[in-house]
Design an enzyme around this catalytic site. Structure first.
Site, PDB file in Angstrom:
ATOM      1  CG  HIS A 196      -0.449   0.334   2.493  1.00  0.00           C
ATOM      2  ND1 HIS A 196      -0.166  -0.605   3.453  1.00  0.00           N
ATOM      3  CD2 HIS A 196      -0.130   1.518   3.048  1.00  0.00           C
ATOM      4  CE1 HIS A 196       0.291  -0.019   4.542  1.00  0.00           C
ATOM      5  NE2 HIS A 196       0.322   1.273   4.322  1.00  0.00           N
ATOM      6  CG  ASP A 217      -0.016  -4.005   2.687  1.00  0.00           C
ATOM      7  OD1 ASP A 217       0.355  -3.457   1.630  1.00  0.00           O
ATOM      8  OD2 ASP A 217      -0.202  -3.387   3.756  1.00  0.00           O
ATOM      9  CD  GLN A 270      -2.137   8.468  11.483  1.00  0.00           C
ATOM     10  OE1 GLN A 270      -1.422   8.738  12.430  1.00  0.00           O
ATOM     11  NE2 GLN A 270      -3.447   8.513  11.537  1.00  0.00           N
ATOM     12  N   GLY A 271       2.648   6.745   8.819  1.00  0.00           N
ATOM     13  CA  GLY A 271       4.023   6.969   8.435  1.00  0.00           C
ATOM     14  C   GLY A 271       4.933   5.808   8.741  1.00  0.00           C
ATOM     15  CG  ASP A 272       5.404   4.122  12.314  1.00  0.00           C
ATOM     16  OD1 ASP A 272       6.454   4.746  12.096  1.00  0.00           O
ATOM     17  OD2 ASP A 272       4.750   4.259  13.346  1.00  0.00           O
ATOM     18  CB  SER A 273       2.652   2.083   6.081  1.00  0.00           C
ATOM     19  OG  SER A 273       1.399   2.224   6.676  1.00  0.00           O
TER      20      SER A 273
END
Length: 261
Positions: A78, A124, A213-216
């Site tokens: 993603h 993913d 958020q941002g760690d994906s």
């Protein structure tokens, strides 16, 4: 109502308690897929040399990743689905995003799992090919025989530069946190679409530590191996809603083929 988000690139703020790392982008429906390290502490690149972040051509960090070979990075699908290689950079060796340390590599190829449709649907995972070979320690992938690493209660380390609270500011520094793997039953109770084949959950029942958020795309590590990539979850560090990670062992053969290509 909680919004379904992917845990995409955002910096993480350090808190006094154990942190959860995860990078997410926005996804449709009920699972809040927004990972960042919440409740984390500062981590050093010397201790986690294979931890990298993904950035735009302007240098803005939006996800995390793991160096698994000199010119190969594993991240979440993603994070890069729909992106061009030309618009993507990988930054290695820079724990402080405001420094100029380390290497910024261009991406020459993006491979996304062919079955990927959304983070909360599984598959993913993605592999990036870099324009150079980075001399560094690499993190091996968990294999299908590493079932013990996915057992409930297994201690894991999560890492990232994402936000330190849902909807908060991204972290300037690399953060880490320790969270236990949760049982499949616990994860299924939290998320009706949880798949024990393609996903693994980690977190404390009371919440408090998580990716955001941002760690994906960033790593979740156990036993010296990459067992998952930060994928999605409902909110960040909420009680009863552990972080969800792509289960690397399931995709070992596919990922290995791409890493060795």
């Amino acid at each position: 109502m909680a919004k379904t988000l992917h845990r995409l690139v955002k910096a993480v703020v350090v808190t006094a308690i154990a942190a959860v790392v995860g990078l997410l982008t926005t996804v449709p429906s009920s699972a809040d897929v927004t990972p960042f390290v919440v409740g984390g502490t500062r981590a050093t690149i010397s201790e986690y040399p294979w931890t990298v972040y993904l950035a735009s051509t302007s240098g803005s960090q939006f996800c995390g990743g793991t160096l698994v070979k000199g010119n190969k990075v594993v991240t979440a699908a993603h994070c890069v689905s729909g992106r061009s290689a030309a618009s993507t950079r990988v930054v290695w060796g820079r724990e402080d995003k405001q420094s100029t340390a380390g290497i910024t590599a261009s991406v020459t190829r993006i491979w996304v799992h062919p079955s990927y449709t959304s983070a909360s649907s599984g598959s993913d995972v993605a592999v990036l090919t870099l324009d150079r070979s980075i001399t560094s320690a690499y993190l091996p992938l968990a294999t299908p025989s590493d079932t013990a690493l996915y057992a409930a209660g297994t201690s894991t380390t999560i890492l990232g530069w994402g936000t330190t609270s849902s909807g908060g500011s991204a972290s300037r520094y690399l953060l880490k946190a320790t969270v236990p793997v949760t049982s499949d039953a616990t994860c299924r109770t939290a998320y009706s679409n949880y798949s024990s084949t393609s996903m693994v959950c980690a977190g404390y029942p009371q919440g408090g530590t998580d990716t955001c958020q941002g760690d994906s795309g960033g790593p979740i590590v156990a036993g010296g191996k990459l067992i998952g990539a930060t994928s999605w979850g409902r909110g960040c560090a909420l009680a009863g809603y552990p972080g969800v990670y792509a289960r690397v062992a399931t995709y070992y053969d596919l990922l290995t083929t791409q890493i060795n290509s």
